[in-house]
Design an enzyme around this catalytic site. Structure first.
Site, PDB file in Angstrom:
ATOM      1  N   ASP A  38      -7.482  -0.834   0.616  1.00  0.00           N
ATOM      2  CA  ASP A  38      -8.102   0.244   0.727  1.00  0.00           C
ATOM      3  C   ASP A  38      -8.271   0.908  -0.637  1.00  0.00           C
ATOM      4  OD1 ASP A  38      -7.850   0.018   3.541  1.00  0.00           O
ATOM      5  OD2 ASP A  38      -6.009   0.977   3.734  1.00  0.00           O
ATOM      6  N   HIS A  73     -10.954  -7.802  10.783  1.00  0.00           N
ATOM      7  CA  HIS A  73     -10.036  -8.534  10.051  1.00  0.00           C
ATOM      8  C   HIS A  73     -10.777  -9.586   9.010  1.00  0.00           C
ATOM      9  CE1 HIS A  73      -7.228  -6.441  12.589  1.00  0.00           C
ATOM     10  NE2 HIS A  73      -6.437  -6.603  11.572  1.00  0.00           N
ATOM     11  N   GLY A 107       0.926  -1.185  -0.180  1.00  0.00           N
ATOM     12  CA  GLY A 107       0.017   0.088  -0.033  1.00  0.00           C
ATOM     13  C   GLY A 107       1.057   1.361   0.053  1.00  0.00           C
TER      14      GLY A 107
END
Ligand code: ATP
Length: 328
Positions: A132, A258, A105
């Site tokens: 994300d 999660h 990321g």
């Protein structure tokens, strides 16, 4: 730029479903082009500790359908220091590595850029690997589609309970500073509201939205909330709303957490990861460095790492407007 002969691939930051498919594509295309390919365990930590090993085609057999990452991942504070990065560089030199493929990321690609500025003799290609979907320069990141599908399935189940008991549910999904998962889950899950950090929705507007439903005797609703919103956390939000909207029998909160990270990647994520992994090697062979390989309008697209990590990427206003209209 010298000839690329020895490439190392690693995954870093939060794991994302599809990372394995990307590793597989990097390895197989590298071998197809007669390159030596190495895997670094546990991201930057393994680079510092010298956990670097040669990979063969059989090392990536039977992994395309698996979530997580076979190379493991880690957050590595030591890589934030010049000393840590120097150790990493020395280990790469020791293994004669001349190029890296970094899958991760924003933080991972930021680390790659920092490293590239200090050690420009090693070529670096970044791949967007994060649930994300917050990296500029790609329409989708590896793992996002799977995370949305997992969250949507959870919402479908919650809907049954919400309907049976006339309940209002607030469902928190992942996405720090990024509303993509919440927005897409909200649209796909037919939510009664979506609250994301990129939008200035306030309590009054949310109450109005919910009252619009209760006025026509819709006695259950599901509101999707991103991890961080401007109205505080999901529990305080639920408490504030329950005092203002009394038509529901009960107000409940579910944090999916999660669960959204794991699981077998969707076909979309496997294809995306395969395309991006394949093109990471193509980019290196074409002499590219310091770029992120992404996908835009269904075309492979290269974005300088600097832009990928610093330019803002926000869900489109039009999609958000549509989500609110469809929520009624
Ligand atoms: P996710 O989007 O899932 O959180 P990420 O790649 O953004 O993934 P981070 O924990 O932010 O995850 O970053 C991964 C690692 O990258 C950090 O642990 C650190 O080792 C390295 N890193 C992050 N930022 C920098 C930086 N500015 N300079 C050097 N290294 C960095």
């Amino acid at each position: 730029m010298k000839d690329i002969k020895r490439v190392a691939v690693f995954t870093s930051g939060g794991d994302a479903p599809g990372m394995n498919a990307a590793i597989r594509a990097v390895v197989r295309n590298a071998l197809h082009n007669d390159l030596h390919i190495f895997g670094i365990q546990r991201g930057y930590q393994g680079m510092i500790d010298g956990q670097i090993r040669r990979l063969e085609t059989s090392d990536v057999s039977n992994i395309i359908h698996r979530g997580g990452t076979v190379l493991k991942t880690a957050r590595c504070p030591e890589f934030l220091t010049p000393e840590g990065r120097k150790k990493a560089y020395e280990n790469l030199l020791y293994n004669d590595i001349d190029a890296l493929v970094a899958i991760g990321g924003n933080g991972t690609l930021g680390g790659a850029l920092q490293f590239a500025q200090e050690y420009p003799d090693i070529a670096i290609i970044g791949l967007p690997g994060t649930i994300d979907n917050d990296l500029y320069g790609t329409d989708f990141s590896i793992g996002f589609d799977t995370a949305v599908n997992t969250a949507m399935q959870a919402v479908d189940r919650i809907r049954d309970t919400a309907d049976s008991h006339n309940r209002l549910f607030f469902v928190e999904v992942m996405g720090r500073n990024s509303g993509y998962i919440a927005l897409h889950t909200g649209i796909a899950g037919g939510a009664g509201g979506v609250i994301i950090p990129e939008e200035d929705m306030d309590l009054e507007e949310l109450v109005k939205l919910l009252k619009r439903g209760t006025a026509r005797r819709k006695l259950f609703s599901i509101v999707i909330v991103a991890e961080e919103s401007r109205m505080g956390n999901v529990f305080s939000l639920a408490e504030q709303v329950s005092k203002r909207v009394e038509e529901y029998d009960d107000v409940r909160v579910t944090v999916i957490g999660h669960l959204q990270r794991g699981g077998s990647p969707t076909a979309f994520d496997r294809v995306l990861a395969s395309v991006l992994g394949f093109h990471a090697i193509e980019a290196l062979l074409a002499g590219q460095t310091n770029v992120m390989v992404g996908i835009r309008n269904n075309q492979v697209h290269h974005t300088p790492l600097e832009e990928a990590i610093s330019k803002p990427k926000k869900p489109g206003k039009e999609l958000l407007r549509m989500a609110h209209i469809l929520a009624q």
